[in-house]
Structure formats: structure tokens, C-alpha cells
Enzyme design. Structure first.
Site, PDB file in Angstrom:
ATOM      1  N   LYS A  75      40.863  44.961 -16.456  1.00 13.59           N
ATOM      2  CA  LYS A  75      41.763  44.675 -17.110  1.00 13.59           C
ATOM      3  C   LYS A  75      41.397  44.628 -18.833  1.00 13.59           C
ATOM      4  O   LYS A  75      41.706  45.316 -19.666  1.00 13.59           O
ATOM      5  CB  LYS A  75      43.011  43.894 -17.086  1.00 13.59           C
ATOM      6  CG  LYS A  75      43.847  44.465 -15.719  1.00 13.59           C
ATOM      7  CD  LYS A  75      44.910  43.363 -15.329  1.00 13.59           C
ATOM      8  CE  LYS A  75      44.665  41.911 -15.172  1.00 13.59           C
ATOM      9  NZ  LYS A  75      43.825  41.779 -13.959  1.00 13.59           N
ATOM     10  N   ARG A 129      43.034  33.685  -5.556  1.00 11.75           N
ATOM     11  CA  ARG A 129      43.470  34.557  -6.715  1.00 11.75           C
ATOM     12  C   ARG A 129      44.003  35.777  -6.028  1.00 11.75           C
ATOM     13  O   ARG A 129      44.830  36.406  -6.372  1.00 11.75           O
ATOM     14  CB  ARG A 129      42.560  34.482  -7.650  1.00 11.75           C
ATOM     15  CG  ARG A 129      42.824  33.466  -8.645  1.00 11.75           C
ATOM     16  CD  ARG A 129      41.592  33.080  -9.639  1.00 11.75           C
ATOM     17  NE  ARG A 129      41.441  34.445 -10.535  1.00 11.75           N
ATOM     18  CZ  ARG A 129      40.039  34.839 -10.940  1.00 11.75           C
ATOM     19  NH1 ARG A 129      39.041  33.940 -10.664  1.00 11.75           N
ATOM     20  NH2 ARG A 129      40.040  35.900 -11.546  1.00 11.75           N
ATOM     21  N   ARG A 163      33.392  30.698 -14.621  1.00  6.16           N
ATOM     22  CA  ARG A 163      34.509  30.006 -14.658  1.00  6.16           C
ATOM     23  C   ARG A 163      34.871  29.164 -13.548  1.00  6.16           C
ATOM     24  O   ARG A 163      34.469  29.344 -12.239  1.00  6.16           O
ATOM     25  CB  ARG A 163      35.618  31.092 -14.977  1.00  6.16           C
ATOM     26  CG  ARG A 163      35.842  31.494 -16.248  1.00  6.16           C
ATOM     27  CD  ARG A 163      36.616  32.731 -16.345  1.00  6.16           C
ATOM     28  NE  ARG A 163      37.935  32.797 -15.715  1.00  6.16           N
ATOM     29  CZ  ARG A 163      38.458  33.807 -15.393  1.00  6.16           C
ATOM     30  NH1 ARG A 163      38.807  34.957 -16.132  1.00  6.16           N
ATOM     31  NH2 ARG A 163      39.811  33.869 -14.593  1.00  6.16           N
ATOM     32  N   ARG A 194      52.954  38.921 -14.346  1.00  5.53           N
ATOM     33  CA  ARG A 194      52.210  38.645 -12.946  1.00  5.53           C
ATOM     34  C   ARG A 194      53.311  38.552 -11.874  1.00  5.53           C
ATOM     35  O   ARG A 194      52.779  38.366 -10.957  1.00  5.53           O
ATOM     36  CB  ARG A 194      51.443  37.423 -13.159  1.00  5.53           C
ATOM     37  CG  ARG A 194      49.955  37.527 -14.024  1.00  5.53           C
ATOM     38  CD  ARG A 194      48.873  37.737 -12.765  1.00  5.53           C
ATOM     39  NE  ARG A 194      47.708  36.897 -12.978  1.00  5.53           N
ATOM     40  CZ  ARG A 194      46.654  36.848 -13.943  1.00  5.53           C
ATOM     41  NH1 ARG A 194      46.945  37.565 -14.844  1.00  5.53           N
ATOM     42  NH2 ARG A 194      45.896  36.048 -13.714  1.00  5.53           N
ATOM     43  N   ARG A 204      30.533  37.489 -11.871  1.00  8.50           N
ATOM     44  CA  ARG A 204      30.850  37.454 -13.475  1.00  8.50           C
ATOM     45  C   ARG A 204      30.494  36.131 -14.380  1.00  8.50           C
ATOM     46  O   ARG A 204      30.561  35.166 -13.516  1.00  8.50           O
ATOM     47  CB  ARG A 204      32.472  37.942 -13.572  1.00  8.50           C
ATOM     48  CG  ARG A 204      33.106  37.767 -14.778  1.00  8.50           C
ATOM     49  CD  ARG A 204      34.488  38.477 -14.910  1.00  8.50           C
ATOM     50  NE  ARG A 204      35.635  37.827 -14.372  1.00  8.50           N
ATOM     51  CZ  ARG A 204      36.777  38.114 -14.585  1.00  8.50           C
ATOM     52  NH1 ARG A 204      37.026  39.526 -14.585  1.00  8.50           N
ATOM     53  NH2 ARG A 204      37.837  37.552 -14.247  1.00  8.50           N
TER      54      ARG A 204
HETATM   55  P1  ADP Z   1      42.014  37.118 -13.837  1.00 10.63           P
HETATM   56  O1  ADP Z   1      42.811  38.319 -14.358  1.00 10.63           O
HETATM   57  O2  ADP Z   1      40.590  37.557 -13.906  1.00 10.63           O
HETATM   58  O3  ADP Z   1      42.296  36.442 -12.605  1.00 10.63           O
HETATM   59  P2  ADP Z   1      43.095  35.770 -15.920  1.00 10.63           P
HETATM   60  O4  ADP Z   1      42.202  35.214 -16.993  1.00 10.63           O
HETATM   61  O5  ADP Z   1      44.094  36.882 -16.352  1.00 10.63           O
HETATM   62  O6  ADP Z   1      42.289  36.072 -14.706  1.00 10.63           O
HETATM   63  O7  ADP Z   1      44.118  34.314 -15.661  1.00 10.63           O
HETATM   64  C1  ADP Z   1      43.294  33.298 -15.284  1.00 10.63           C
HETATM   65  C2  ADP Z   1      44.427  32.309 -14.690  1.00 10.63           C
HETATM   66  O8  ADP Z   1      45.507  31.891 -15.904  1.00 10.63           O
HETATM   67  C3  ADP Z   1      45.241  32.913 -13.634  1.00 10.63           C
HETATM   68  O9  ADP Z   1      44.712  32.582 -12.364  1.00 10.63           O
HETATM   69  C4  ADP Z   1      46.628  31.965 -13.720  1.00 10.63           C
HETATM   70  O10 ADP Z   1      46.290  30.832 -13.338  1.00 10.63           O
HETATM   71  C5  ADP Z   1      46.665  31.995 -15.339  1.00 10.63           C
HETATM   72  N1  ADP Z   1      47.685  32.857 -15.692  1.00 10.63           N
HETATM   73  C6  ADP Z   1      47.037  33.975 -16.562  1.00 10.63           C
HETATM   74  N2  ADP Z   1      48.251  34.892 -16.909  1.00 10.63           N
HETATM   75  C7  ADP Z   1      49.328  34.464 -16.106  1.00 10.63           C
HETATM   76  C8  ADP Z   1      50.576  34.711 -15.923  1.00 10.63           C
HETATM   77  N3  ADP Z   1      50.986  35.969 -16.567  1.00 10.63           N
HETATM   78  N4  ADP Z   1      51.402  34.194 -15.329  1.00 10.63           N
HETATM   79  C9  ADP Z   1      51.024  32.970 -14.251  1.00 10.63           C
HETATM   80  N5  ADP Z   1      49.833  32.455 -14.605  1.00 10.63           N
HETATM   81  C10 ADP Z   1      48.861  33.042 -15.455  1.00 10.63           C
END
Ligand code: ADP
Ligand code: ZN
Length: 215
Positions: free
Chosen positions: A13, A173, A162, A88, A127
């Protein structure tokens, strides 16, 4: 363009969003990047979000909506935006619909980037991310390592794994994705906004999106 990018963690994404911003000046809005920035800055938001993120859990919807309510009304969003990692959950998607109605914005589509699970797992464990919160460039130890090991090509900061990219947090996740986020595919399909692209190369995703927007 005003797009939502859907897809499992590791689907690409962020990479797709960055490529799309170069097309027409739309901005990338990554809730993950915003949250990681807040955690590093030690702000109130960061303090509230930190434990959830570390465990690979979702941050509560209210906190996310607070961020997005403000962010989507920033002037730079007028040209367009690419939502990366938001919404999400179904409640976030419903709240987003209400918010967009209120501020008079219409989405073009929700792009679902569909990547096989084995590719996702491999990507997430290999990653690496730039530790500079203003940069957050993404590398891969196998397919796209920094020129100098452990150092970001773009800004010279250390490149790290990370904290939520341990095997345990990754599988958590992915479970969270299947349970909470995958239902958004049906949600946007019902609204006639869904486009699914099955591709592991981000450039193929870009081409498909371009073609669809032009049609
Ligand atoms: P990825 O898509 O690689 O899992 P992100 O960088 O999008 O990682 O998100 C990392 C963390 O941030 C998630 O695991 C969650 O804890 C939090 N997070 C990000 N966006 C949201 C969202 N829209 N709603 C709830 N938690 C979020
Ligand atoms: Zn960097």
C-alpha cells in the site's frame, strides 16, 4: 485522485501510494506513519497508541478518527489523497463516509491490492524501515537493500526492523487484518467503489489504477 488503498500488511500500500502521488500531486496519508511519528515525538497521541502498535493490535477507532478528521481538511488534501492503512475497520469506514459527506468530498474508488499470503510473510520478515520519522523509507534485505548496509540512502539515518515486525507480531497483524479489515472489501464492493488488483509488482498496480481512472 481520491483513493482508499486496501490490502494486508505487506501488500505494498505504501509503495503504491508513493508512486501514485507522483502522478498528480495527491498526498499520501498513512495512519501508520502518523502514529509512528507521534510515538517517537512522545505526544499524547503517541502515548495512547504505543502499546497497541507494539503488540500488532489496532489503535482504537476514536483516536484514528480524531487524526483523520483534521488531516482530511488540511489544504494539501484538496488536490487529492491516497489513504494508506485507513480505514481498517467497518466502524472507521462508516465514520469516514459520514465525514466525507459532511465536508463534501467524493471518493473515486477503493483499490484492493491482493497479494498471496506466502509473498506477504516473506516481505514482512525481510522488510526494513528508515528510523527517521520524517523519512520512513522502506527497504528489503533481499530485494531492495540500502546501498550501505543499515543506512538509509535518502537521509543517512539507521534502517531498522520495526518493533511490530517480529514473527509473533506479524502473524497477529495478519489475523487482525483477516478479522477486522478484510470485511471492508465487501463494504466498498456494495458501494460500487471496489477495484481489486492481483499483482505483486507495485508498477502493475499503478498501471491498473491509471487505466481504471481513465476509463
Ligand atoms: P502495516 O500496514 O504494515 O501493518 P501500518 O504502518 O499501516 O502497518 O500500521 C502500523 C500499526 O499502526 C498497526 O498495526 C496499528 O497498530 C496502527 N494503525 C495504523 N493505522 C490504523 C488504523 N486505521 N486503525 C487502527 N490502527 C491503526
Ligand atoms: Zn531515511
Amino acid at each position: 485522485m481520491k483513493l482508499i488503498l486496501l490490502g494486508a500488511p505487506g501488500a505494498g500500500k505504501g509503495t503504491v501510494a508513493k508512486l501514485l502521488t507522483k502522478m498528480d500531486g495527491s498526498v499520501q496519508i498513512s495512519t501508520g506513519d502518523i502514529l509512528r511519528g507521534a510515538v517517537q515525538a512522545g505526544s499524547d497521541l503517541g502515548k495512547q497508541a504505543e502499546a497497541f502498535m507494539k503488540a500488532g493490535d489496532l489503535v482504537p477507532d476514536e483516536l484514528i478518527m480524531g487524526i483523520m478528521e483534521k488531516r482530511l481538511q488540511d489544504p494539501d488534501c484538496a488536490k487529492g489523497f491516497l489513504l494508506d492503512g485507513f480505514p481498517r475497520t467497518i466502524p472507521q469506514a462508516e465514520a469516514l463516509n459520514d465525514l466525507l459527506d459532511r465536508i463534501g468530498i467524493k471518493l473515486d474508488m477503493a483499490v484492493n491490492i491482493d497479494v498471496p499470503r506466502d509473498v506477504i510473510l516473506d516481505r514482512l520478515t525481510t522488510r526494513r524501515t528508515c528510523s527517521n520519522t520524517d523519512c520512513q523509507a522502506i527497504y528489503n534485505v533481499k530485494s531492495n537493500p540500502p546501498k550501505q548496509e543499515g543506512i538509509c540512502d535518502k537521509c543517512g539515518s539507521p534502517v531498522i526492523q520495526r518493533e511490530d515486525e517480529t514473527e509473533e507480531a506479524i502473524s497477529h497483524r495478519l489475523e487482525t487484518y483477516n478479522e477486522k479489515t478484510a470485511p471492508l472489501i465487501g463494504f466498498y464492493d456494495k458501494q460500487g467503489l471496489l477495484m481489486t488488483v492481483t499483482a505483486t509488482d507495485s508498477n502493475d498496480v499503478i498501471e491498473a489504477v491509471k487505466a481504471k481512472l481513465e476509463s
